[in-house]
Design a protein around this motif. Structure first.
Motif, PDB file in Angstrom:
ATOM      1  N   VAL A  29      45.297  -4.498  -9.909  1.00 23.36           N
ATOM      2  CA  VAL A  29      45.682  -3.185 -10.440  1.00 23.36           C
ATOM      3  C   VAL A  29      47.187  -2.988 -10.347  1.00 23.36           C
ATOM      4  N   GLU A  53      27.956  -6.356 -13.188  1.00 21.54           N
ATOM      5  CA  GLU A  53      29.244  -6.099 -12.558  1.00 21.54           C
ATOM      6  C   GLU A  53      30.380  -6.834 -13.274  1.00 21.54           C
ATOM      7  N   GLY A 103      32.475  -4.741 -16.800  1.00 20.69           N
ATOM      8  CA  GLY A 103      33.726  -3.988 -16.701  1.00 20.69           C
ATOM      9  C   GLY A 103      34.927  -4.895 -16.566  1.00 20.69           C
ATOM     10  N   ARG A 134      31.753  -2.156  -3.183  1.00 17.55           N
ATOM     11  CA  ARG A 134      30.851  -1.234  -2.474  1.00 17.55           C
ATOM     12  C   ARG A 134      29.427  -1.774  -2.479  1.00 17.55           C
ATOM     13  N   ARG A 190      36.019  -1.764  -7.449  1.00 18.88           N
ATOM     14  CA  ARG A 190      35.677  -0.956  -6.273  1.00 18.88           C
ATOM     15  C   ARG A 190      34.169  -0.787  -6.162  1.00 18.88           C
ATOM     16  N   ARG A 191      33.519  -0.553  -7.306  1.00 13.09           N
ATOM     17  CA  ARG A 191      32.065  -0.401  -7.300  1.00 13.09           C
ATOM     18  C   ARG A 191      31.390  -1.706  -6.878  1.00 13.09           C
ATOM     19  N   LEU A 239      42.796   1.203 -14.917  1.00  8.90           N
ATOM     20  CA  LEU A 239      41.812   2.195 -14.493  1.00  8.90           C
ATOM     21  C   LEU A 239      40.409   1.596 -14.439  1.00  8.90           C
ATOM     22  N   ILE A 240      40.024   0.898 -15.504  1.00  9.07           N
ATOM     23  CA  ILE A 240      38.693   0.289 -15.539  1.00  9.07           C
ATOM     24  C   ILE A 240      38.565  -0.770 -14.456  1.00  9.07           C
ATOM     25  N   TRP A 282      40.131  -0.961 -11.551  1.00  6.33           N
ATOM     26  CA  TRP A 282      40.028  -0.337 -10.231  1.00  6.33           C
ATOM     27  C   TRP A 282      38.609   0.183  -9.984  1.00  6.33           C
ATOM     28  N   ILE A 283      38.060   0.893 -10.970  1.00  6.86           N
ATOM     29  CA  ILE A 283      36.726   1.486 -10.810  1.00  6.86           C
ATOM     30  C   ILE A 283      35.670   0.393 -10.693  1.00  6.86           C
ATOM     31  N   THR A 284      35.726  -0.600 -11.580  1.00  5.10           N
ATOM     32  CA  THR A 284      34.703  -1.646 -11.604  1.00  5.10           C
ATOM     33  C   THR A 284      34.735  -2.492 -10.341  1.00  5.10           C
ATOM     34  N   ARG A 316      41.540  -6.920  -5.689  1.00  2.00           N
ATOM     35  CA  ARG A 316      41.445  -5.725  -6.527  1.00  2.00           C
ATOM     36  C   ARG A 316      42.771  -4.985  -6.586  1.00  2.00           C
TER      37      ARG A 316
END
Length: 345
Positions: free
Chosen positions: A199, A129, A132, A339, A335-336, A328-329, A331-333, A195
């Motif tokens: 961003v 994790e 990213g 989760r 968020r994952r 972008l990276i 936010w995705i990383t 997060r």
């Protein structure tokens, strides 16, 4: 302190280079400061803590040149002696006053396999994790070095700014950074979360740095510094997100890995942006035109395409693209990762 003493005594330019080597070998202060903050601060308060560190650094960025300029009036070597004294005081404060932050039972056993940049960055591979977020860290530093690579040349060419104007602008950058990191990071992270704050800061930096590349006047460039200052929200919250994903004994290794990534960006970025700037203000796009013609692009269209990118602000536009990709990276990383944390709970 030894570096500054050597520079104060240096009889030639090469001795200054030796001093810089000493400074590089002993440049772990920020690494350990970030790890120290992680040790003594609760996870949900680390963004604010790292913001205060950034604000302190920005304060030095503003006051240091002013003090150096004042002391330089008494002799070119005087600022180095004073800097050596200040570094010595910081050393003595850390040695005799500042308490240790990590209990012995929580410390990691020393290993030469980890005590190097490659070993430190292996930590990033062991924690998927973090990969990213490490990429975001690299892109953030990579974009930031556009200033050290081309700003002085760009400001002189486009706005006819001299040393005084450049110095004042850099001081203003430091003041804005102090406000953002010292005042805004804590409330923003508390309200939006790490997060979203990270961003948002990266997006603000993207807009600001793109406007700097476009700015037709010096006034427009200065105005663009306002959204660009939001960039200061990103680094403290990124650090906070990363520290949550390693154990207490790995905080120092994590910061070492982060500094290694930043150093790689510090080597690659000036080379890249320096080259981009050099070709964007000269006739360096001739090979691009020839290549477009070679693949069948119409001559007028090829010339128009090259003319569109032949602007002194191209380096800033590309830095904006790099920051947008980091956002972008990130936010995705993040968020994952969040989760996955919810799933584990």
């Amino acid at each position: 302190a030894a570096d500054y003493v050597l520079m104060a005594l240096a009889p030639s330019l090469w001795w200054l280079a030796v001093g810089r080597l000493i400074a590089g070998v002993t440049s772990s202060s920020f690494t350990t400061i970030y790890a120290y903050m992680a040790d003594i601060t609760e996870p949900d308060k680390r963004a604010r803590a790292y913001g205060l560190i950034g604000a302190a650094f920005s304060g030095g960025f503003v006051l240091g040149p002013v003090l150096g300029g004042f002391l330089g009036e008494f002799g070119p070597r005087v600022p180095f002696w004073v800097a050596a004294a200040m570094s010595g005081l910081a050393f003595l404060y850390g040695l005799f006053i500042l308490p240790e932050s990590l209990a012995p039972e929580k410390r990691m056993t020393f290993s030469w396999g980890r005590a190097n940049p490659v070993g430190a960055m292996m930590l990033l591979r062991r924690h998927a994790e973090l990969t990213g977020l490490a990429v975001v860290n690299f892109l953030l530093y990579f974009a930031h070095h556009v200033f050290s690579a081309v700003f002085v040349l760009y400001a002189g060419l486009r706005y006819d700014w001299g040393p005084w104007q450049v110095g004042m602008l850099l001081a203003l950058v430091g003041v804005l950074d102090m406000i953002v990191q010292g005042v805004l990071v804590g409330p923003a992270a508390k309200k939006l979360g790490d997060r979203a704050t990270m961003v948002f800061g990266l997006c603000g930096g993207t807009v600001g740095i793109a406007l700097m590349g476009w700015a037709p006047t010096g006034v427009a460039f200065i105005i663009a510094m306002l959204p660009n200052a939001l960039w200061g929200l990103a680094m403290p919250t990124l650090q906070s997100l990363m520290t949550r994903r390693v154990s207490e004994s790995e905080q120092g290794q994590l910061q070492g890995a982060n500094m290694s990534v930043a150093s790689i960006a510090g080597v690659a970025s000036p080379l890249f942006f320096g080259w981009v700037y050099s070709v964007s203000v000269g006739e360096g796009f001739g090979p691009v035109t020839a290549w477009l013609r070679g693949v069948g692009v119409d001559a007028k269209l090829a010339s128009a395409a090259v003319e569109a990118i032949s602007t002194p602000g191209l380096a800033f536009y590309l830095a904006a693209v790099v920051l947008a990709l980091a956002a972008l990276i990130g936010w995705i990383t993040a968020r994952r990762a969040e989760r996955d944390e919810v799933t584990l709970v």
